[in-house]
Design an enzyme around this catalytic site. Structure first.
Site, short mmCIF file in Angstrom:
data_model
loop_
_atom_site.label_atom_id
_atom_site.label_comp_id
_atom_site.label_asym_id
_atom_site.label_seq_id
_atom_site.Cartn_x
_atom_site.Cartn_y
_atom_site.Cartn_z
N GLU A 90 0.57 -1.56 0.11
CA GLU A 90 0.08 0.05 -0.41
C GLU A 90 1.14 1.12 -0.04
OE1 GLU A 90 -3.27 0.42 2.85
OE2 GLU A 90 -4.54 -1.57 1.42
N GLU A 117 -5.36 -7.66 -0.81
CA GLU A 117 -6.72 -6.84 0.01
C GLU A 117 -8.07 -6.51 -0.32
OE1 GLU A 117 -6.20 -3.29 3.47
OE2 GLU A 117 -4.09 -4.61 3.12
#
Length: 185
Positions: free
Chosen positions: A26, A113
């Site tokens: 991320e 995710e």
């Protein structure tokens, strides 16, 4: 630090066939694909020198949502996949279209995710949007991992807050999210 980490960990994991390396999870809103690429060119050769065949996950800009940017300039290394993260009640048609376009352009995408609620990890479960995501990932044979395997008191947790087990789970141990995920699996 990443070079030191992978220099130490790769020799320990080389013999295992169930390991994926992730070089950046991320990258935040300000991180550009050019910055990720520069970092990857320093880190991936270190991993490949020590472990030439394992899959490496590369995060993409905007919390691993801009796979379209990676599709325009993929990295020149074998066995890479590019991360996409989404939460079904927040990320909808626009992000699905970015993913589909990237995959159709030849980018190997891995959803490392996702959640079936909103991006905070809370809010209601959105079955309609989740089903659209699951159908699209299945259409393109994209592997995916749900967030999160915990008993935290939030929608995205797979276990109920009362569950303290480490194994031997029963249906009563699963939250609404966990029960739905069992159906997807």
């Amino acid at each position: 630090s990443a070079i030191q980490f992978f220099s130490n960990i790769c020799p320990k994991l080389k013999e295992y066939d169930n390991v994926l390396y992730e070089i950046c999870n991320e990258p935040n809103l300000e991180t550009t694909w050019a910055e990720i690429t520069e970092y990857a060119h320093r880190v991936i050769p270190v991993i490949r020198e020590l472990d030439p065949t394992k899959v490496i996950i590369v995060g993409t800009p905007v919390w691993s949502q801009r796979v379209d940017e990676a599709a325009k300039a993929p990295l020149p290394y074998p066995n890479l996949v590019y991360a996409l993260h989404f939460y079904a009640d927040t990320h909808r048609d626009e992000l699905r279209a970015l993913m589909a376009d990237a995959v159709e352009a030849g980018l190997p995408v891995f959803v490392s995710e996702f959640g079936i609620c909103d991006a905070s990890g809370n809010g209601p479960v959105n079955d309609e949007q989740t089903n659209l995501w699951i159908d699209l990932m299945n259409k393109y044979s994209i592997s995916y991992i749900i967030w999160n395997l915990s008993n935290k008191d939030e929608t995205s947790a797979i276990l109920t807050p009362a569950c303290t087990k480490h194994c031997g789970f029963t249906d009563a141990d699963f939250s609404e999210c966990g029960k739905r995920i069992k159906k997807y699996i």
